[in-house]
Design an enzyme around this catalytic site. Structure first.
Site, PDB file in Angstrom:
ATOM      1  N   MET A  66      -9.097   7.844   0.341  1.00  0.00           N
ATOM      2  CA  MET A  66      -9.922   8.184   1.506  1.00  0.00           C
ATOM      3  C   MET A  66     -10.419   9.620   1.382  1.00  0.00           C
ATOM      4  O   MET A  66      -9.698  10.497   0.894  1.00  0.00           O
ATOM      5  CB  MET A  66      -9.108   8.031   2.790  1.00  0.00           C
ATOM      6  CG  MET A  66      -8.449   6.670   2.956  1.00  0.00           C
ATOM      7  SD  MET A  66      -7.548   6.568   4.528  1.00  0.00           S
ATOM      8  CE  MET A  66      -6.656   5.025   4.292  1.00  0.00           C
ATOM      9  N   ASP A 125      -4.884   3.409  -1.567  1.00  0.00           N
ATOM     10  CA  ASP A 125      -5.963   3.660  -0.613  1.00  0.00           C
ATOM     11  C   ASP A 125      -6.501   5.071  -0.790  1.00  0.00           C
ATOM     12  O   ASP A 125      -5.829   6.050  -0.458  1.00  0.00           O
ATOM     13  CB  ASP A 125      -5.454   3.487   0.821  1.00  0.00           C
ATOM     14  CG  ASP A 125      -5.202   2.038   1.175  1.00  0.00           C
ATOM     15  OD1 ASP A 125      -6.132   1.229   1.047  1.00  0.00           O
ATOM     16  OD2 ASP A 125      -4.074   1.711   1.586  1.00  0.00           O
ATOM     17  N   GLY A 156       1.253  -2.416   4.179  1.00  0.00           N
ATOM     18  CA  GLY A 156       1.825  -1.082   4.085  1.00  0.00           C
ATOM     19  C   GLY A 156       3.127  -0.979   4.844  1.00  0.00           C
ATOM     20  O   GLY A 156       4.213  -1.177   4.313  1.00  0.00           O
ATOM     21  N   SER A 205       0.840  -1.191   0.000  1.00  0.00           N
ATOM     22  CA  SER A 205       0.000   0.000   0.000  1.00  0.00           C
ATOM     23  C   SER A 205       0.875   1.240   0.000  1.00  0.00           C
ATOM     24  O   SER A 205       1.699   1.428   0.903  1.00  0.00           O
ATOM     25  CB  SER A 205      -0.899   0.018   1.241  1.00  0.00           C
ATOM     26  OG  SER A 205      -1.507   1.288   1.383  1.00  0.00           O
ATOM     27  N   PHE A 209      -6.682   4.552   8.556  1.00  0.00           N
ATOM     28  CA  PHE A 209      -5.281   4.807   8.883  1.00  0.00           C
ATOM     29  C   PHE A 209      -4.450   3.545   8.734  1.00  0.00           C
ATOM     30  O   PHE A 209      -4.932   2.442   8.999  1.00  0.00           O
ATOM     31  CB  PHE A 209      -5.144   5.332  10.321  1.00  0.00           C
ATOM     32  CG  PHE A 209      -5.801   6.655  10.556  1.00  0.00           C
ATOM     33  CD1 PHE A 209      -5.144   7.839  10.252  1.00  0.00           C
ATOM     34  CD2 PHE A 209      -7.088   6.716  11.056  1.00  0.00           C
ATOM     35  CE1 PHE A 209      -5.769   9.059  10.450  1.00  0.00           C
ATOM     36  CE2 PHE A 209      -7.723   7.940  11.264  1.00  0.00           C
ATOM     37  CZ  PHE A 209      -7.051   9.118  10.954  1.00  0.00           C
ATOM     38  N   MET A 228     -12.340   4.203  -0.347  1.00  0.00           N
ATOM     39  CA  MET A 228     -12.963   4.374   0.964  1.00  0.00           C
ATOM     40  C   MET A 228     -13.622   5.745   0.970  1.00  0.00           C
ATOM     41  O   MET A 228     -13.220   6.668   1.681  1.00  0.00           O
ATOM     42  CB  MET A 228     -11.909   4.232   2.069  1.00  0.00           C
ATOM     43  CG  MET A 228     -11.434   2.802   2.240  1.00  0.00           C
ATOM     44  SD  MET A 228      -9.998   2.629   3.337  1.00  0.00           S
ATOM     45  CE  MET A 228      -8.685   2.781   2.130  1.00  0.00           C
ATOM     46  N   MET A 260     -11.561  -6.113   5.325  1.00  0.00           N
ATOM     47  CA  MET A 260     -10.831  -5.174   6.183  1.00  0.00           C
ATOM     48  C   MET A 260     -10.562  -5.844   7.534  1.00  0.00           C
ATOM     49  O   MET A 260     -11.500  -6.258   8.221  1.00  0.00           O
ATOM     50  CB  MET A 260     -11.637  -3.896   6.398  1.00  0.00           C
ATOM     51  CG  MET A 260     -11.867  -3.068   5.146  1.00  0.00           C
ATOM     52  SD  MET A 260     -10.336  -2.507   4.346  1.00  0.00           S
ATOM     53  CE  MET A 260      -9.540  -1.596   5.678  1.00  0.00           C
ATOM     54  N   HIS A 303      -1.284  -1.254  -4.264  1.00  0.00           N
ATOM     55  CA  HIS A 303      -2.570  -0.928  -3.646  1.00  0.00           C
ATOM     56  C   HIS A 303      -2.626   0.565  -3.347  1.00  0.00           C
ATOM     57  O   HIS A 303      -1.719   1.123  -2.723  1.00  0.00           O
ATOM     58  CB  HIS A 303      -2.721  -1.723  -2.347  1.00  0.00           C
ATOM     59  CG  HIS A 303      -4.083  -1.660  -1.738  1.00  0.00           C
ATOM     60  ND1 HIS A 303      -5.152  -2.423  -2.186  1.00  0.00           N
ATOM     61  CD2 HIS A 303      -4.563  -0.919  -0.701  1.00  0.00           C
ATOM     62  CE1 HIS A 303      -6.221  -2.164  -1.442  1.00  0.00           C
ATOM     63  NE2 HIS A 303      -5.892  -1.246  -0.548  1.00  0.00           N
ATOM     64  N   ASP A 357      -6.822  -6.536   3.957  1.00  0.00           N
ATOM     65  CA  ASP A 357      -6.282  -5.182   4.092  1.00  0.00           C
ATOM     66  C   ASP A 357      -6.292  -4.788   5.563  1.00  0.00           C
ATOM     67  O   ASP A 357      -7.354  -4.576   6.151  1.00  0.00           O
ATOM     68  CB  ASP A 357      -7.132  -4.208   3.266  1.00  0.00           C
ATOM     69  CG  ASP A 357      -6.508  -2.820   3.172  1.00  0.00           C
ATOM     70  OD1 ASP A 357      -5.505  -2.561   3.867  1.00  0.00           O
ATOM     71  OD2 ASP A 357      -7.028  -1.997   2.403  1.00  0.00           O
ATOM     72  N   HIS A 404      -8.573   1.166  -3.989  1.00  0.00           N
ATOM     73  CA  HIS A 404      -9.539   0.881  -2.926  1.00  0.00           C
ATOM     74  C   HIS A 404     -10.217   2.189  -2.534  1.00  0.00           C
ATOM     75  O   HIS A 404      -9.608   3.058  -1.904  1.00  0.00           O
ATOM     76  CB  HIS A 404      -8.781   0.270  -1.735  1.00  0.00           C
ATOM     77  CG  HIS A 404      -9.639  -0.048  -0.570  1.00  0.00           C
ATOM     78  ND1 HIS A 404      -9.102  -0.465   0.642  1.00  0.00           N
ATOM     79  CD2 HIS A 404     -10.987  -0.040  -0.376  1.00  0.00           C
ATOM     80  CE1 HIS A 404     -10.078  -0.679   1.506  1.00  0.00           C
ATOM     81  NE2 HIS A 404     -11.227  -0.415   0.901  1.00  0.00           N
TER      82      HIS A 404
END
Length: 225
Positions: free
Chosen positions: A41, A39, A199, A12, A147, A72, A141, A37, A177, A70
């Site tokens: 957000m 993320d 990550g 990540s 975070f 979110m 998840m 990956h 994840d 991904h």
């Protein structure tokens, strides 16, 4: 993307050096990453803000493997085409992010991207059951999203086992994840997972100028399973 159930490590970039995304991606791929990956957000669906489609488009030329985006975010639907245009190979939306997840998955597939469905720790495996013929990936998840660096929630392992049974012989990846490291990876792989997002467990100890630790970390996770 050809489907196979071999274990894939997906670092990540949330844990990478934000000032050097392109170089970080190239370094971690050279050290053995299978997917990258991303993320996304929004500070609304989850309590953090990260990247948008422009960042994805900027890093796409540096990714030679799979760009796993991904989302979110909520709402999701207005942004699907933008992330597809930015080069996402996989676009994952949360079942909890809106009232019409079936429509969302259809919209993702309509762009030509693979469709992923994410489940938060408090969401049961059964939530995915009516959607299994519309998804290419289910993201479990194993931390509360928002975070990096959180501790793995062990009760989620049973959910992976349940999803593996529900999926049957469908060509659907199970992605994990959150909190993946050499101690937790074997648990979820044994339960049926085949994509491991990591990550801090991958990026710790290394840098663009010293990428060897990335490879050591990836190999340690891979060896553990």
């Amino acid at each position: 993307m050809k489907f196979d159930r071999s274990v894939k490590i997906a670092p990540s970039i949330l844990s990478a050096d934000f000032a050097n995304f392109g170089a970080e991606i190239e370094a971690v791929e050279a050290q053995g990453a299978d997917w990258i990956h991303v993320d996304v957000m929004d500070g609304h669906f989850v309590p953090n803000i990260t990247f948008g489609p422009a960042t994805c488009a900027a890093i796409r030329p540096h990714i030679k493997t799979v760009m796993d985006v991904h989302l979110m975010i909520a709402p999701v639907d207005p942004y699907i085409q933008a992330f597809a245009d930015a080069g996402a190979d996989v676009i994952t939306a949360h079942v909890e992010a809106g009232p019409h997840i079936h429509r969302t998955l259809q919209a993702i597939r309509a762009t030509g991207a693979k469709a992923g469905l994410a489940l938060n720790p408090g969401t049961p495996a059964e939530a995915a059951a009516p959607l299994l013929d519309l998804v290419d990936l289910i993201c479990v998840m194993t931390v509360n999203p928002g975070f990096g660096g959180q501790k793995f929630i062990h009760s989620c392992v049973q959910k992976v086992t349940e999803l593996r049974e529900l999926i049957g012989d469908r060509e659907v990846h199970i992605e994990i994840d959150g909190g993946v490291d050499p101690s937790t990876a074997p648990l979820v792989v044994a339960a049926g997972a085949d994509v491991l997002v990591a990550g801090s467990a991958v990026f710790k100890g290394g840098s663009v100028d010293n990428p060897a630790p990335y490879g050591e970390n990836i190999r340690a996770i891979r060896a553990s399973v």
